[in-house]
Design a protein around this motif. Structure first.
Motif, PDB file in Angstrom:
ATOM      1  N   PHE A 164       9.570  -8.684  -0.404  1.00  8.67           N
ATOM      2  CA  PHE A 164      10.452  -7.231  -0.465  1.00  8.67           C
ATOM      3  C   PHE A 164      11.769  -7.833  -0.082  1.00  8.67           C
ATOM      4  O   PHE A 164      12.275  -8.971   0.955  1.00  8.67           O
ATOM      5  CB  PHE A 164      10.007  -6.201   0.637  1.00  8.67           C
ATOM      6  CG  PHE A 164       8.420  -5.933   0.356  1.00  8.67           C
ATOM      7  CD1 PHE A 164       7.348  -6.605   0.958  1.00  8.67           C
ATOM      8  CD2 PHE A 164       8.364  -4.828  -0.237  1.00  8.67           C
ATOM      9  CE1 PHE A 164       6.132  -6.303   0.809  1.00  8.67           C
ATOM     10  CE2 PHE A 164       6.819  -4.308  -0.326  1.00  8.67           C
ATOM     11  CZ  PHE A 164       5.632  -5.231   0.079  1.00  8.67           C
ATOM     12  N   TYR A 214      15.172  -5.450   1.184  1.00  8.54           N
ATOM     13  CA  TYR A 214      15.418  -4.024   1.496  1.00  8.54           C
ATOM     14  C   TYR A 214      16.948  -4.190   2.077  1.00  8.54           C
ATOM     15  O   TYR A 214      17.703  -5.481   2.137  1.00  8.54           O
ATOM     16  CB  TYR A 214      14.897  -3.702   3.167  1.00  8.54           C
ATOM     17  CG  TYR A 214      13.472  -3.114   2.778  1.00  8.54           C
ATOM     18  CD1 TYR A 214      12.539  -4.063   2.715  1.00  8.54           C
ATOM     19  CD2 TYR A 214      13.109  -1.784   2.973  1.00  8.54           C
ATOM     20  CE1 TYR A 214      11.280  -3.554   2.844  1.00  8.54           C
ATOM     21  CE2 TYR A 214      12.181  -1.319   2.646  1.00  8.54           C
ATOM     22  CZ  TYR A 214      10.944  -2.061   2.651  1.00  8.54           C
ATOM     23  OH  TYR A 214       9.658  -1.610   2.426  1.00  8.54           O
ATOM     24  N   LEU A 271      17.300   1.924   6.116  1.00  8.09           N
ATOM     25  CA  LEU A 271      16.955   0.932   5.407  1.00  8.09           C
ATOM     26  C   LEU A 271      16.409   1.526   4.053  1.00  8.09           C
ATOM     27  O   LEU A 271      15.672   2.500   3.909  1.00  8.09           O
ATOM     28  CB  LEU A 271      15.861  -0.025   5.862  1.00  8.09           C
ATOM     29  CG  LEU A 271      16.255  -1.142   6.777  1.00  8.09           C
ATOM     30  CD1 LEU A 271      15.065  -1.805   7.472  1.00  8.09           C
ATOM     31  CD2 LEU A 271      17.063  -2.278   6.000  1.00  8.09           C
ATOM     32  N   LEU A 281      14.341   0.287   0.132  1.00  8.27           N
ATOM     33  CA  LEU A 281      13.815  -0.707  -0.577  1.00  8.27           C
ATOM     34  C   LEU A 281      14.561  -1.213  -1.699  1.00  8.27           C
ATOM     35  O   LEU A 281      14.865  -0.385  -2.545  1.00  8.27           O
ATOM     36  CB  LEU A 281      12.388  -0.274  -1.092  1.00  8.27           C
ATOM     37  CG  LEU A 281      11.752  -1.293  -2.154  1.00  8.27           C
ATOM     38  CD1 LEU A 281      11.291  -2.759  -1.093  1.00  8.27           C
ATOM     39  CD2 LEU A 281      10.182  -0.834  -2.644  1.00  8.27           C
ATOM     40  N   LYS A 324      10.609  -5.591  -4.929  1.00  6.18           N
ATOM     41  CA  LYS A 324       9.477  -6.129  -4.372  1.00  6.18           C
ATOM     42  C   LYS A 324       8.731  -6.873  -5.424  1.00  6.18           C
ATOM     43  O   LYS A 324       8.816  -6.722  -6.746  1.00  6.18           O
ATOM     44  CB  LYS A 324       8.721  -5.063  -3.841  1.00  6.18           C
ATOM     45  CG  LYS A 324       8.110  -4.106  -5.017  1.00  6.18           C
ATOM     46  CD  LYS A 324       7.339  -2.918  -4.524  1.00  6.18           C
ATOM     47  CE  LYS A 324       7.229  -1.950  -5.667  1.00  6.18           C
ATOM     48  NZ  LYS A 324       6.101  -0.717  -5.058  1.00  6.18           N
ATOM     49  N   LEU A 383       4.929  -8.286  -6.056  1.00  8.79           N
ATOM     50  CA  LEU A 383       3.407  -7.808  -5.478  1.00  8.79           C
ATOM     51  C   LEU A 383       2.689  -9.030  -6.318  1.00  8.79           C
ATOM     52  O   LEU A 383       1.621  -9.463  -5.752  1.00  8.79           O
ATOM     53  CB  LEU A 383       2.910  -6.451  -5.866  1.00  8.79           C
ATOM     54  CG  LEU A 383       3.679  -5.524  -5.260  1.00  8.79           C
ATOM     55  CD1 LEU A 383       3.301  -4.024  -5.535  1.00  8.79           C
ATOM     56  CD2 LEU A 383       3.906  -5.537  -3.651  1.00  8.79           C
ATOM     57  N   PHE A 438      17.856  -7.331   4.122  1.00  5.32           N
ATOM     58  CA  PHE A 438      16.765  -8.029   4.711  1.00  5.32           C
ATOM     59  C   PHE A 438      15.687  -8.437   3.743  1.00  5.32           C
ATOM     60  O   PHE A 438      15.166  -7.703   2.831  1.00  5.32           O
ATOM     61  CB  PHE A 438      16.155  -7.095   5.607  1.00  5.32           C
ATOM     62  CG  PHE A 438      17.021  -6.397   6.947  1.00  5.32           C
ATOM     63  CD1 PHE A 438      18.079  -5.554   6.579  1.00  5.32           C
ATOM     64  CD2 PHE A 438      17.258  -7.234   8.133  1.00  5.32           C
ATOM     65  CE1 PHE A 438      19.003  -5.023   7.706  1.00  5.32           C
ATOM     66  CE2 PHE A 438      17.948  -6.783   8.983  1.00  5.32           C
ATOM     67  CZ  PHE A 438      18.954  -5.934   8.858  1.00  5.32           C
ATOM     68  N   SER A 443      -2.947  -0.037   3.944  1.00  2.63           N
ATOM     69  CA  SER A 443      -1.349  -0.320   4.464  1.00  2.63           C
ATOM     70  C   SER A 443      -1.394  -1.682   4.970  1.00  2.63           C
ATOM     71  O   SER A 443      -2.085  -2.145   5.550  1.00  2.63           O
ATOM     72  CB  SER A 443      -1.024   0.684   5.208  1.00  2.63           C
ATOM     73  OG  SER A 443      -0.941   1.905   4.489  1.00  2.63           O
ATOM     74  N   TYR A 444       0.000  -2.057   4.818  1.00  4.77           N
ATOM     75  CA  TYR A 444       0.395  -3.523   5.074  1.00  4.77           C
ATOM     76  C   TYR A 444       1.515  -3.556   5.969  1.00  4.77           C
ATOM     77  O   TYR A 444       2.339  -2.536   6.258  1.00  4.77           O
ATOM     78  CB  TYR A 444       0.446  -4.410   3.879  1.00  4.77           C
ATOM     79  CG  TYR A 444      -0.632  -4.725   3.266  1.00  4.77           C
ATOM     80  CD1 TYR A 444      -1.067  -3.656   2.321  1.00  4.77           C
ATOM     81  CD2 TYR A 444      -1.434  -5.820   3.251  1.00  4.77           C
ATOM     82  CE1 TYR A 444      -2.183  -3.932   1.589  1.00  4.77           C
ATOM     83  CE2 TYR A 444      -2.644  -6.176   2.609  1.00  4.77           C
ATOM     84  CZ  TYR A 444      -2.898  -5.109   1.598  1.00  4.77           C
ATOM     85  OH  TYR A 444      -3.850  -5.188   0.847  1.00  4.77           O
ATOM     86  N   GLN A 445       1.584  -4.696   7.130  1.00  5.34           N
ATOM     87  CA  GLN A 445       2.851  -4.658   8.055  1.00  5.34           C
ATOM     88  C   GLN A 445       3.903  -5.558   7.415  1.00  5.34           C
ATOM     89  O   GLN A 445       3.403  -6.551   6.816  1.00  5.34           O
ATOM     90  CB  GLN A 445       2.344  -4.921   9.209  1.00  5.34           C
ATOM     91  CG  GLN A 445       1.230  -3.978   9.976  1.00  5.34           C
ATOM     92  CD  GLN A 445       0.535  -4.283  10.948  1.00  5.34           C
ATOM     93  OE1 GLN A 445       1.289  -5.537  11.747  1.00  5.34           O
ATOM     94  NE2 GLN A 445      -0.524  -4.075  11.526  1.00  5.34           N
ATOM     95  N   LEU A 446       5.026  -5.334   7.653  1.00  2.74           N
ATOM     96  CA  LEU A 446       6.072  -6.205   7.141  1.00  2.74           C
ATOM     97  C   LEU A 446       6.606  -6.966   8.138  1.00  2.74           C
ATOM     98  O   LEU A 446       6.793  -6.520   9.453  1.00  2.74           O
ATOM     99  CB  LEU A 446       7.188  -5.366   6.471  1.00  2.74           C
ATOM    100  CG  LEU A 446       6.781  -4.480   5.325  1.00  2.74           C
ATOM    101  CD1 LEU A 446       7.905  -3.636   5.004  1.00  2.74           C
ATOM    102  CD2 LEU A 446       6.477  -5.424   4.039  1.00  2.74           C
ATOM    103  N   PHE A 475      10.213  -9.049   9.029  1.00  2.00           N
ATOM    104  CA  PHE A 475      11.321  -9.128   8.447  1.00  2.00           C
ATOM    105  C   PHE A 475      12.110 -10.328   8.765  1.00  2.00           C
ATOM    106  O   PHE A 475      11.790 -10.898   9.976  1.00  2.00           O
ATOM    107  CB  PHE A 475      12.326  -7.827   8.959  1.00  2.00           C
ATOM    108  CG  PHE A 475      11.908  -6.615   8.296  1.00  2.00           C
ATOM    109  CD1 PHE A 475      10.810  -5.854   8.674  1.00  2.00           C
ATOM    110  CD2 PHE A 475      12.532  -6.173   7.015  1.00  2.00           C
ATOM    111  CE1 PHE A 475      10.386  -4.512   8.098  1.00  2.00           C
ATOM    112  CE2 PHE A 475      12.273  -4.957   6.597  1.00  2.00           C
ATOM    113  CZ  PHE A 475      11.236  -4.212   6.831  1.00  2.00           C
ATOM    114  N   GLY A 476      13.320 -10.601   8.051  1.00  2.00           N
ATOM    115  CA  GLY A 476      14.112 -11.549   8.304  1.00  2.00           C
ATOM    116  C   GLY A 476      15.245 -11.105   9.125  1.00  2.00           C
ATOM    117  O   GLY A 476      15.213  -9.722   9.507  1.00  2.00           O
TER     118      GLY A 476
END
Lengths: 114, 117
Positions: free
Chosen positions: B34, B36, B44, B46, B49, B51, B90, B102-105, B107-108
């Protein structure tokens, strides 16, 4: 339409004081809820997530706690703030069953602990 | 464990010039990727993305990113930037399941893009 509210936008607190940040979501039911933190010079870090009322998972051990008293309310708390708790806190939600493809973020709270 | 590296913390660029914001990730499993964007004084959002399917993904405001599995990269590009593109960007990766679909992100650290008139 769905909206997410997060407050306050900015907060200055002395070391040792308590904290309560609130986040509410409107226009959706049974959302997954998240608290992220962005410390200065670092990336976003997942602190807590919740898949339902009273269900809280913590990603990192810390001075903070989270609660979900209602389906669309997520609260971030601390009994005694530390200097290292300063940072930018973001609440987010995603729809259960949506494969987590998209997170919707609040506008954030800038917390300064002095 | 997965991680995301954004090598450039700040990128200044003149208006109408091209820009590339770099993102590399590490993960032992397949990932979703992703980008952002955070505009000044806003939350933030989006941007785009990846997938599955085509490795080149585009946003509605002219940005594009290409997933390169061999180089574990997902760089963000725009051929001609505008003043309104000034923001912090990001990169994020998701390969973890948090329950209930659901999934967890992860981040940089973010890259601040400053467009100079």
């Amino acid at each position: 339409s769905q909206t997410i509210h997060q407050w306050p936008a900015t907060l200055v607190q002395p070391v040792g004081s308590p904290l309560s940040l609130e986040c509410t979501v409107e226009g959706t039911s049974n959302p997954n809820l998240y608290w992220y933190r962005q410390a200065a010079g670092r990336g976003l870090q997942l602190l807590f997530y919740s898949v339902g009322i009273g269900q809280i998972s913590s990603e990192v051990p810390q001075n903070l706690s989270a609660s979900r008293p209602q389906d669309r309310q997520f609260i971030l708390s601390s009994k005694k703030l530390l200097l290292s708790d300063s940072g930018f806190y973001l609440c987010a939600w995603s729809v259960i069953g949506g494969a987590g493809e998209k997170l919707f973020f609040g506008s954030g709270t800038q917390l300064s602990v002095l | 464990a997965q991680s995301v590296t954004q090598l450039d913390s700040q990128v200044p660029v003149f208006e109408e010039a091209p820009v590339e914001l770099r993102c590399n990730y590490s993960s032992s499993v397949s990932v979703y990727l992703f980008w952002y964007v955070q505009y000044p004084n806003q939350g933030l959002q989006l941007l785009l993305k990846y997938l599955s399917g085509s490795t080149l993904v585009e946003s509605i405001n002219g940005f594009e990113a290409e997933f390169n599995k061999s180089q574990t990269s997902f760089h963000l590009r725009k051929p001609s930037v505008h003043i309104s593109d000034t923001a912090e960007y990001f990169c994020a990766v998701s390969d973890r399941y948090s329950g209930a679909g659901s999934y967890q992100l992860t981040f940089g650290k973010g890259t601040k893009l400053s467009v100079i008139p």
